[in-house]
Write a protein that holds these residues in place. Structure first.
Motif, mmCIF file in Angstrom:
data_model
loop_
_atom_site.group_PDB
_atom_site.id
_atom_site.type_symbol
_atom_site.label_atom_id
_atom_site.label_comp_id
_atom_site.label_asym_id
_atom_site.label_seq_id
_atom_site.Cartn_x
_atom_site.Cartn_y
_atom_site.Cartn_z
ATOM 1 N N VAL A 57 -10.576 50.111 30.330
ATOM 2 C CA VAL A 57 -9.480 49.421 29.638
ATOM 3 C C VAL A 57 -9.879 49.090 28.201
ATOM 4 O O VAL A 57 -9.107 49.274 27.257
ATOM 5 C CB VAL A 57 -9.077 48.149 30.402
ATOM 6 N N TYR A 58 -11.128 48.635 28.055
ATOM 7 C CA TYR A 58 -11.622 48.288 26.721
ATOM 8 C C TYR A 58 -11.680 49.531 25.835
ATOM 9 O O TYR A 58 -11.319 49.500 24.657
ATOM 10 C CB TYR A 58 -13.012 47.660 26.845
ATOM 11 N N ARG A 59 -12.099 50.655 26.409
ATOM 12 C CA ARG A 59 -12.165 51.901 25.658
ATOM 13 C C ARG A 59 -10.764 52.348 25.228
ATOM 14 O O ARG A 59 -10.543 52.805 24.099
ATOM 15 C CB ARG A 59 -12.831 52.989 26.490
ATOM 16 N N THR A 60 -9.825 52.227 26.159
ATOM 17 C CA THR A 60 -8.442 52.605 25.845
ATOM 18 C C THR A 60 -7.874 51.753 24.715
ATOM 19 O O THR A 60 -7.121 52.230 23.861
ATOM 20 C CB THR A 60 -7.564 52.476 27.089
ATOM 21 N N PHE A 61 -8.264 50.460 24.707
ATOM 22 C CA PHE A 61 -7.819 49.577 23.618
ATOM 23 C C PHE A 61 -8.302 50.115 22.274
ATOM 24 O O PHE A 61 -7.557 50.131 21.288
ATOM 25 C CB PHE A 61 -8.359 48.165 23.855
ATOM 26 N N TYR A 62 -9.537 50.567 22.182
ATOM 27 C CA TYR A 62 -10.062 51.135 20.947
ATOM 28 C C TYR A 62 -9.344 52.427 20.569
ATOM 29 O O TYR A 62 -9.060 52.696 19.399
ATOM 30 C CB TYR A 62 -11.568 51.387 21.065
#
Length: 575
Positions: A95-100
């Motif tokens: 999820v954090y990667r997708t946010f970036y």
């Protein structure tokens, strides 16, 4: 307008599908790269930023978001940290990667959209006149590109009339009222064009003092009516700061039909139409192909003048002049002739008027003066001593160094000044009259005779005539040819002869072709004459033969006819 909208306007449907396919293939390729290189824990996952950034740049922030979500899910819950152990990621990790990914897509898209809006704004400024805010010349060229007929279109729907307006006394207006006067007049004219009844033209400011109006749906039969409507809409008297000012404006019209395919050519045709309206001193002129061909031919001919002078294509011919009272010979007029290698004999009427509006007339005049001086010197050496009249332009007289050049030629060929007569067209004497008088006085001090050529056909120069150091008035052949039958010409000729007599100068009639012409002119008291009754213009050699065999032609009028004319006040005598 954002970049996404621009893309969908710029590219075709197949091109858009191809771009989407390439981007999705790139996402799949990065996903495969991550899987086969060992999983998400390796650096290869950062390759996903490339298709995301490209999507943002090409499709805007919306495209960047879509590809970012696709990339985030592709490297999301199903992608293991290590494909060898099949250890799965924590939810917070992908999820954090997708946010970036989303941040990169949005930033790339917003940056692209901002740049696109800025560029579009610059383009809008480039297509607008900064003062009037009207579309400018560039905008008109782009509009013409849009409306020109193309293949597989209904050509009948592409009929437009382009009307251009030029303010030709702009310098005088600015000198009198300041630089804002042109802007004010242009604004008023543009507003009046927009408010034309039954018409909705597109209006452009194509130059500081020029407007253009594009009228759709114009049929060829409607062109003249529409041009007249434009003239009424754009009057010569314009309002400026509660004042009514005179605007010397000319209109040019170009009908854009299915033969037109070049916007630049259309604009050129509009310029030609305005120039022709100005030359003909008419308010409006509609372009035709024949006009363009004529101008092109004239320009080509002007280009040949300089080369023709160098190649020796120009020669001088001489037309005799005689005293009408007894028919005795007294001099000649030198006339230039051009044997063009392609066109054959070219009449002076075809190149002299255009040359007078350029520096070419100075080259021609210098050639004529040198040729005549040399010929006069040869004649004097052979025992023939006569006066030669040379046509010069008012531009020549005012050219710095003209008088000095003439004096040097007289000295070089040992020709007395009294053997040279300079004929100046009446109209050229009006401009810069004080300077003309000063230059002519220099010439008369060297005993050079000065005469006014084509008297009566130019401007009304009677108010200046008494200032000029002239010795002779030449009455144009247009008034002489039909004497005495043409009563209007008779009045003018009679008045000119009496005027010359009252001023103490001589008169000469051009174009004497019949005995009736000669008799009548002698009755009026005209001093000299020339024309085909005596001789056509001759080459130098042929003139010698004519001179040696000439027999005076005397008038046949009786004394009774002379007295009748002298007492006939209806013929303009006495004044």
């Amino acid at each position: 307008m954002n970049l996404g909208n621009y893309l969908f306007r710029k590219y075709t449907q197949p091109q858009r599908l191809l771009l989407v396919t390439v981007l999705m293939t790139a996402v799949a390729g990065v996903t495969a790269l991550v899987w086969y290189t060992g999983g998400i824990k390796y650096v290869y996952s950062h390759s996903m930023y490339i298709p995301i950034a490209i999507a943002g740049i090409v499709f805007g922030y919306k495209g960047g978001v879509i590809i970012a979500l696709a990339g985030g899910l592709a490297l999301g819950p199903w992608m293991p940290i290590n494909t060898a152990t099949m250890e799965m990621q924590d939810t917070i990790n992908w999820v954090y990667r997708t946010f970036y990914f989303l941040a990169v897509g949005v930033l790339a898209g917003l940056s692209s959209d901002t740049s696109r809006r800025y560029i579009q704004r610059l383009k809008q400024f480039a297509r607008r006149d900064p003062v009037s805010k009207l579309p400018n010349r560039k905008a008109l060229l782009e509009r013409l590109e849009e409306i020109l007929p193309r293949r597989n279109q209904d050509l009948d729907s592409c009929c437009y009339l382009l009307v251009t307006l030029s303010i030709d006394n702009g310098m005088a207006l600015r000198s009198a009222f300041g630089f804002s006067v042109i802007d004010s007049i242009i604004d008023g004219y543009a507003r009046q064009l927009h408010e034309m009844p039954n018409h909705q033209p597109e209006v452009f400011r194509i130059h500081g003092g020029q407007l253009a109006a594009l009228f759709p749906g114009t049929k060829p039969d409607d062109v003249d009516v529409l041009m007249q409507a434009c003239l009424k809409t754009l009057p010569e008297n314009a309002n400026f700061q509660s004042l009514s000012v005179y605007v010397n404006r000319h209109l040019g019209g170009v009908l854009i039909d299915n033969h037109e395919n070049d916007p630049q050519a259309i604009m050129q045709h509009a310029e030609i139409a305005i120039a022709r309206a100005n030359d003909k001193m008419t308010d409006a002129f509609v372009y035709t192909q024949e006009v363009s061909e004529s101008i092109a031919s004239q320009l080509a001919l002007m280009a040949d003048v300089t080369d023709g002078l160098k190649r020796g294509e120009f020669t001088m011919h001489y037309q005799p002049k005689v005293a009408l009272a007894d028919g005795k010979f007294y001099g000649v007029e030198a006339l230039i002739r051009w044997q063009h290698p392609v066109r054959g004999w070219v009449s002076p009427d075809e190149f002299i008027p255009n040359a007078e509006h350029s520096t070419l007339i100075l080259k021609i005049s210098e050639f004529v003066l040198r040729e005549v001086m040399q010929q006069v010197s040869k004649w004097r050496a052979s025992g023939i001593d006569l006066q030669v009249a040379i046509n010069v332009s008012g531009h020549d007289i005012l050219q710095p160094g003209f008088a000095q050049m003439l004096f040097e030629l007289l000295k070089e060929f040992d020709v007395p000044g009294e053997r040279i007569e300079l004929e100046i067209t009446e109209g050229t004497l009006i401009e810069d009259i004080d300077e003309v008088v000063a230059e002519l006085l220099k010439l008369t001090e060297a005993q050079i005779t000065v005469s006014i050529d084509d008297f009566g056909t130019g401007y009304s120069s009677l108010q200046y005539l008494y200032k000029l150091p002239i010795s002779l008035l030449k009455i144009d052949q247009v008034f002489v040819r039909y004497l005495p039958e043409d009563k209007g010409a008779s009045y003018i000729v009679s008045a000119a002869i009496v005027l010359a007599q009252k001023m103490g100068i001589k008169s000469l009639a051009e174009g004497i072709e019949t005995q009736a012409n000669l008799d009548y002119l002698q009755q009026l008291g005209c001093d000299y004459g020339q024309g085909y009754l005596y001789s056509k213009p001759l080459s130098a050699d042929n003139f010698i033969a004519w001179y040696q065999n000439y027999q005076p032609i005397c008038p046949k009028a009786s004394q009774l006819a002379k007295e009748s004319t002298a007492n006939d006040t209806s013929m303009g005598r006495p004044l």
